[in-house]
Design an enzyme around this catalytic site. Structure first.
Site, PDB file in Angstrom:
ATOM      1  CG  ASN A   1      -1.717   1.226   1.421  1.00  0.00           C
ATOM      2  OD1 ASN A   1      -1.783   2.055   0.510  1.00  0.00           O
ATOM      3  ND2 ASN A   1      -2.343   1.370   2.580  1.00  0.00           N
ATOM      4  CD1 TRP A   2       3.559   0.907  -2.784  1.00  0.00           C
ATOM      5  CD2 TRP A   2       3.611   1.999  -4.743  1.00  0.00           C
ATOM      6  NE1 TRP A   2       4.250   0.125  -3.673  1.00  0.00           N
ATOM      7  CE2 TRP A   2       4.303   0.775  -4.885  1.00  0.00           C
ATOM      8  CE3 TRP A   2       3.507   2.848  -5.839  1.00  0.00           C
ATOM      9  CZ2 TRP A   2       4.890   0.388  -6.095  1.00  0.00           C
ATOM     10  CZ3 TRP A   2       4.091   2.465  -7.048  1.00  0.00           C
ATOM     11  CH2 TRP A   2       4.780   1.247  -7.163  1.00  0.00           C
ATOM     12  CE  LYS A   3      -0.177   3.337   4.752  1.00  0.00           C
ATOM     13  NZ  LYS A   3      -0.120   3.481   6.195  1.00  0.00           N
TER      14      LYS A   3
ATOM     15  CB  SER B   1       5.059  -1.482  12.300  1.00  0.00           C
ATOM     16  OG  SER B   1       4.673  -0.128  12.463  1.00  0.00           O
TER      17      SER B   1
ATOM     18  N   GLY C   1       2.800  -0.986   4.341  1.00  0.00           N
ATOM     19  CA  GLY C   1       2.856   0.433   4.005  1.00  0.00           C
ATOM     20  C   GLY C   1       4.295   0.852   3.765  1.00  0.00           C
ATOM     21  N   GLY C   2       4.919   1.404   4.787  1.00  0.00           N
ATOM     22  CA  GLY C   2       6.263   1.983   4.673  1.00  0.00           C
ATOM     23  C   GLY C   2       7.270   1.089   3.960  1.00  0.00           C
TER      24      GLY C   2
ATOM     25  CD  GLU D   1      -3.004   5.627   6.704  1.00  0.00           C
ATOM     26  OE1 GLU D   1      -2.966   5.636   5.467  1.00  0.00           O
ATOM     27  OE2 GLU D   1      -2.093   5.134   7.408  1.00  0.00           O
TER      28      GLU D   1
ATOM     29  CD  GLU E   1      -3.621  -2.442   7.425  1.00  0.00           C
ATOM     30  OE1 GLU E   1      -2.575  -2.819   6.898  1.00  0.00           O
ATOM     31  OE2 GLU E   1      -4.109  -1.312   7.236  1.00  0.00           O
TER      32      GLU E   1
ATOM     33  N   GLY F   1       2.323   2.490  10.783  1.00  0.00           N
ATOM     34  CA  GLY F   1       3.283   3.580  10.606  1.00  0.00           C
ATOM     35  C   GLY F   1       3.978   4.012  11.885  1.00  0.00           C
TER      36      GLY F   1
ATOM     37  CG  HIS G   1      -5.882   1.949   5.193  1.00  0.00           C
ATOM     38  ND1 HIS G   1      -5.465   2.943   6.039  1.00  0.00           N
ATOM     39  CD2 HIS G   1      -4.849   1.072   5.094  1.00  0.00           C
ATOM     40  CE1 HIS G   1      -4.221   2.673   6.428  1.00  0.00           C
ATOM     41  NE2 HIS G   1      -3.827   1.541   5.866  1.00  0.00           N
TER      42      HIS G   1
HETATM   43  P1  PGA Z   1       2.764   0.435   7.706  1.00  0.00           P
HETATM   44  O1  PGA Z   1       1.292   0.620   7.073  1.00  0.00           O
HETATM   45  O2  PGA Z   1       3.321  -0.829   7.155  1.00  0.00           O
HETATM   46  O3  PGA Z   1       3.529   1.655   7.244  1.00  0.00           O
HETATM   47  O4  PGA Z   1       2.598   0.394   9.191  1.00  0.00           O
HETATM   48  C1  PGA Z   1       0.440  -0.472   6.907  1.00  0.00           C
HETATM   49  C2  PGA Z   1      -0.863  -0.026   6.315  1.00  0.00           C
HETATM   50  O5  PGA Z   1      -1.331   1.081   6.619  1.00  0.00           O
HETATM   51  O6  PGA Z   1      -1.462  -0.748   5.483  1.00  0.00           O
END
Ligand code: PGA
Length: 256
Positions: free
Chosen positions: A9-11, A217, A238-239, A101, A171, A177, A99
């Protein structure tokens, strides 16, 4: 036996050049390893403007394309929105919905997500549906209740066949993050619980086939332990998905 699934997930990250480069690096690294494609499904979920670029980069490879959100209508006067029909047309196989967010920063509700899940499935997209508790909810020992109500709220009204095309992602909001991942035991407990809910609402066959990803994470160091839990079928990253070498290391952990 469920296949492992690792999705990036590149956000709201990358630019056109970086999106093309990152996708090409992931494809090259993935196809270079014999046996990985049989053991692990891989998807990349770039921002909307770069879906076409990444679609080109993954074309003809086992790496799939996904989007990070969609609207529930097929078309119409919804300025700024993107429909599931358009995503499918652009080459998307997956769409991430619910998600945290979007739930917490954009105020999306389970009822809205439920409409999106149904619309995405009707348009031949496989849904990656995210659920997860906040830190306060965990501290108040409401984790399982929150997971149950989000799962039910987002998936009610689906047929068994439709539910079979939903991938769940656990999640925990406090892990996203932050560098604080859930322990393998915490993840396993949540995943086993979610699978029991799928079984309760859609039957044991669907539950046995449902892939449940962990996200929050997830990095190369903790991937081997997290991905070896019996009910953890992969990761939503994500990251660490913004660096091809780190993302490929997580895929490698899934292929073991
Ligand atoms: P993260 O994000 O790996 O940066 O914690 C995961 C996500 O939001 O899908």
């Amino acid at each position: 036996m469920r296949k492992k699934f690792v999705a990036g997930n590149w956000k709201m990250n990358t630019d056109a050049a970086r999106a093309a480069e990152l996708a090409a690096q992931v494809v090259a690294g993935f196809v270079a390893q014999p046996g990985w494609a049989e053991k692990v499904q891989v998807a990349l979920c770039p921002p909307f403007p770069y879906l076409g670029i990444v679609a080109q980069a993954v074309k003809g490879s086992p790496v799939h394309l996904g989007a990070q959100n969609c609207h529930h209508e097929a078309s119409g006067a919804y300025t700024g929105e993107v429909s599931p029909v358009m995503l499918h047309d652009t080459g998307c196989h997956y769409v991430i919905l619910g998600h945290s967010e979007r739930r917490h920063k954009m105020g999306e509700t389970d009822a809205q997500i439920n409409l999106k899940v149904k619309a995405a499935l009707q348009n031949n997209l496989t849904v990656i549906l995210c659920v997860g508790e906040t830190l306060t909810e965990r501290q108040e020992q409401r984790t399982l209740a929150v997971l149950q109500s989000q799962f039910h709220g987002c998936c009610h009204g689906l047929s068994r066949d439709a539910m079979a095309k939903v991938v769940l992602a656990y999640e925990p909001v406090w892990a996203i993050g932050t560098g604080h991942n859930a322990t393998p035991e915490q993840a396993q407990e949540a995943h086993a619980f979610l699978r029991s809910r799928v079984s309760e609402e859609f039957g044991p066959d669907v539950a046995g086939r449902t892939q449940i990803l962990y996200g929050g994470s997830l990095v190369p160091d903790n991937a081997p332990q997290l991905l070896s839990q019996p009910d953890v079928d992969g990761g939503l990253i994500g990251g660490a998905s913004l660096d091809a070498a780190r993302f490929l290391k997580i895929i490698e952990a899934g292929a073991r």
